[in-house]
Design a protein around this motif. Sequence first.
Motif, PDB file in Angstrom:
ATOM      1  N   THR A 129       8.233   8.404  -1.761  1.00  0.00           N
ATOM      2  CA  THR A 129       8.622   8.300  -0.851  1.00  0.00           C
ATOM      3  C   THR A 129       7.540   8.771   0.487  1.00  0.00           C
ATOM      4  OG1 THR A 129       9.527  10.402  -1.104  1.00  0.00           O
ATOM      5  CG2 THR A 129      10.901   9.127  -1.763  1.00  0.00           C
ATOM      6  N   HIS A 130       6.865   9.166  -0.013  1.00  0.00           N
ATOM      7  CA  HIS A 130       5.823  10.047   0.660  1.00  0.00           C
ATOM      8  C   HIS A 130       4.672   8.700   1.040  1.00  0.00           C
ATOM      9  CE1 HIS A 130       1.244  11.684   1.565  1.00  0.00           C
ATOM     10  NE2 HIS A 130       2.009  12.010   2.637  1.00  0.00           N
ATOM     11  N   ALA A 131       4.442   8.080  -0.327  1.00  0.00           N
ATOM     12  CA  ALA A 131       3.528   6.732  -0.195  1.00  0.00           C
ATOM     13  C   ALA A 131       3.814   5.497   0.933  1.00  0.00           C
ATOM     14  CB  ALA A 131       2.899   5.944  -1.206  1.00  0.00           C
ATOM     15  N   PHE A 132       5.300   5.675   1.227  1.00  0.00           N
ATOM     16  CA  PHE A 132       5.809   4.466   2.128  1.00  0.00           C
ATOM     17  C   PHE A 132       5.303   4.981   3.887  1.00  0.00           C
ATOM     18  CE2 PHE A 132       7.281   3.244  -1.926  1.00  0.00           C
ATOM     19  CZ  PHE A 132       7.435   1.709  -1.297  1.00  0.00           C
ATOM     20  N   PHE A 133       6.185   6.448   3.882  1.00  0.00           N
ATOM     21  CA  PHE A 133       6.017   6.592   4.906  1.00  0.00           C
ATOM     22  C   PHE A 133       4.951   7.055   5.776  1.00  0.00           C
ATOM     23  CE2 PHE A 133       8.479  10.718   3.292  1.00  0.00           C
ATOM     24  CZ  PHE A 133       7.558  12.132   3.470  1.00  0.00           C
ATOM     25  N   LYS A 134       4.279   8.110   4.896  1.00  0.00           N
ATOM     26  CA  LYS A 134       2.681   8.372   4.809  1.00  0.00           C
ATOM     27  C   LYS A 134       2.090   7.347   5.701  1.00  0.00           C
ATOM     28  CE  LYS A 134       2.062  11.468   6.200  1.00  0.00           C
ATOM     29  NZ  LYS A 134       1.673  13.013   5.447  1.00  0.00           N
ATOM     30  N   ALA A 135       2.356   5.546   4.548  1.00  0.00           N
ATOM     31  CA  ALA A 135       1.005   4.440   5.249  1.00  0.00           C
ATOM     32  C   ALA A 135       1.476   3.829   6.597  1.00  0.00           C
ATOM     33  CB  ALA A 135       1.299   4.161   4.441  1.00  0.00           C
ATOM     34  N   CYS A 136       2.863   4.029   6.541  1.00  0.00           N
ATOM     35  CA  CYS A 136       3.061   3.536   8.192  1.00  0.00           C
ATOM     36  C   CYS A 136       2.806   4.626   8.958  1.00  0.00           C
ATOM     37  CB  CYS A 136       4.594   3.722   8.025  1.00  0.00           C
ATOM     38  SG  CYS A 136       5.792   2.462   9.357  1.00  0.00           S
ATOM     39  N   LEU A 137       2.376   5.992   8.963  1.00  0.00           N
ATOM     40  CA  LEU A 137       2.319   6.359   9.845  1.00  0.00           C
ATOM     41  C   LEU A 137       0.965   6.600   9.906  1.00  0.00           C
ATOM     42  CD1 LEU A 137       4.412  10.060   9.004  1.00  0.00           C
ATOM     43  CD2 LEU A 137       4.455   8.664  10.736  1.00  0.00           C
ATOM     44  N   PHE A 138       0.374   5.967   8.925  1.00  0.00           N
ATOM     45  CA  PHE A 138      -1.401   5.949   9.574  1.00  0.00           C
ATOM     46  C   PHE A 138      -1.751   4.673  10.077  1.00  0.00           C
ATOM     47  CE2 PHE A 138      -2.858   9.364   6.126  1.00  0.00           C
ATOM     48  CZ  PHE A 138      -4.177  10.060   6.928  1.00  0.00           C
ATOM     49  N   LEU A 139      -0.507   3.334   9.544  1.00  0.00           N
ATOM     50  CA  LEU A 139      -1.027   2.552  10.474  1.00  0.00           C
ATOM     51  C   LEU A 139      -0.666   2.517  11.382  1.00  0.00           C
ATOM     52  CD1 LEU A 139      -0.126  -0.122   7.544  1.00  0.00           C
ATOM     53  CD2 LEU A 139      -2.445  -0.094   8.013  1.00  0.00           C
ATOM     54  N   CYS A 140       0.350   3.072  12.462  1.00  0.00           N
ATOM     55  CA  CYS A 140       0.689   3.038  13.208  1.00  0.00           C
ATOM     56  C   CYS A 140      -0.594   3.907  14.569  1.00  0.00           C
ATOM     57  CB  CYS A 140       2.245   4.058  14.014  1.00  0.00           C
ATOM     58  SG  CYS A 140       3.242   2.855  12.765  1.00  0.00           S
ATOM     59  N   ALA A 141      -0.891   4.596  14.049  1.00  0.00           N
ATOM     60  CA  ALA A 141      -1.678   5.382  14.127  1.00  0.00           C
ATOM     61  C   ALA A 141      -3.283   4.577  14.624  1.00  0.00           C
ATOM     62  CB  ALA A 141      -2.102   6.757  13.174  1.00  0.00           C
ATOM     63  N   GLY A 142      -3.071   3.730  13.355  1.00  0.00           N
ATOM     64  CA  GLY A 142      -4.137   2.902  13.863  1.00  0.00           C
ATOM     65  C   GLY A 142      -4.372   2.196  15.096  1.00  0.00           C
ATOM     66  N   SER A 143      -2.780   1.429  14.167  1.00  0.00           N
ATOM     67  CA  SER A 143      -2.326   0.779  15.775  1.00  0.00           C
ATOM     68  C   SER A 143      -2.910   1.397  17.131  1.00  0.00           C
ATOM     69  CB  SER A 143      -0.559   0.301  15.910  1.00  0.00           C
ATOM     70  OG  SER A 143      -0.401  -0.480  16.909  1.00  0.00           O
ATOM     71  N   ILE A 144      -2.114   2.661  17.441  1.00  0.00           N
ATOM     72  CA  ILE A 144      -2.376   3.274  18.872  1.00  0.00           C
ATOM     73  C   ILE A 144      -3.904   3.770  19.398  1.00  0.00           C
ATOM     74  CG2 ILE A 144      -1.646   5.838  19.890  1.00  0.00           C
ATOM     75  CD1 ILE A 144       0.278   6.101  18.017  1.00  0.00           C
ATOM     76  N   ILE A 145      -5.275   4.128  18.147  1.00  0.00           N
ATOM     77  CA  ILE A 145      -5.976   4.395  18.195  1.00  0.00           C
ATOM     78  C   ILE A 145      -6.534   3.154  18.789  1.00  0.00           C
ATOM     79  CG2 ILE A 145      -7.995   4.708  17.352  1.00  0.00           C
ATOM     80  CD1 ILE A 145      -6.719   6.905  15.115  1.00  0.00           C
ATOM     81  N   HIS A 146      -5.632   1.783  17.899  1.00  0.00           N
ATOM     82  CA  HIS A 146      -7.056   0.445  18.369  1.00  0.00           C
ATOM     83  C   HIS A 146      -6.506   0.061  20.294  1.00  0.00           C
ATOM     84  CE1 HIS A 146      -8.823  -3.401  17.720  1.00  0.00           C
ATOM     85  NE2 HIS A 146      -8.140  -3.903  18.108  1.00  0.00           N
ATOM     86  N   ALA A 147      -5.154   0.818  20.393  1.00  0.00           N
ATOM     87  CA  ALA A 147      -4.543  -0.217  21.510  1.00  0.00           C
ATOM     88  C   ALA A 147      -5.426   0.610  22.436  1.00  0.00           C
ATOM     89  CB  ALA A 147      -3.183  -0.247  21.466  1.00  0.00           C
ATOM     90  N   ILE A 148      -5.420   1.770  22.217  1.00  0.00           N
ATOM     91  CA  ILE A 148      -6.159   2.997  23.913  1.00  0.00           C
ATOM     92  C   ILE A 148      -7.742   3.207  23.658  1.00  0.00           C
ATOM     93  CG2 ILE A 148      -3.648   3.893  23.904  1.00  0.00           C
ATOM     94  CD1 ILE A 148      -5.141   6.416  22.726  1.00  0.00           C
TER      95      ILE A 148
END
Length: 220
Positions: A129-148
């Motif tokens: 379960t951690h593999a899925f939700f943490k991977a999603c969190l990291f990808l979202c963090a990357g999306s945010i970092i890239h956007a700002i």
Amino acid sequence: ETTFGTLSLITLLLFVGATGKSAQIPLYVWLPDAMAGPTPVSALIHAATMVTAGVYMICRMHFLYVLSPVAMEVVATVGIATAFFAATIAMAANDIKKVLAYSTISQLGFMIFAVGCGAFAAGLFHLVTHAFFKACLFLCAGSIIHAIGGEQDIWKMGGLRHKMPITFWCFGLSVLAISGIAPFSGFFSKDAILWQSFALGHEFLWALGALTAGMTSFYM
């Protein structure tokens, strides 16, 4: 065996490898530093595949570990200590990827704690379960970092919900999962770990685990 013997030595030496690989106390310091890499790499390696190898190894060698109560006690104690300690650091971190990195160490602590209590299935379930939700969190963090424009200080972020609705919803759902809110996956795996640790007679470690689960919700 009730005393410390060859089996205890074998299992504890195997656990030293798991400690380094799965970032447990005192060999956890490399994982936050590894977050300098690209976010998709963090999502794959630091959430799902590489760092969980230690947990998987203990699950595979469970037939040796169950024969050594001493080793099991050490594994459970180190796991819950790591979960609690990393959660306290995550509460004070400012870098968005560092928060997620310490969160990963904390969740790995939960997994090690589970297998140390003898709840091997629950530990492996949390790994998945951690593999899925943490991977999603990291990808979202990357999306945010890239956007700002490469900014990673969370205190300089805010009001991005209207600008990035998809990222907002993905991040939000992942946060609910890692916080252990029903009916998301994290609720079932954490609940299994806490219930089995209590049922198997580790009341003090269970209390620390319950406290750490609350801290997880807080810093996320």
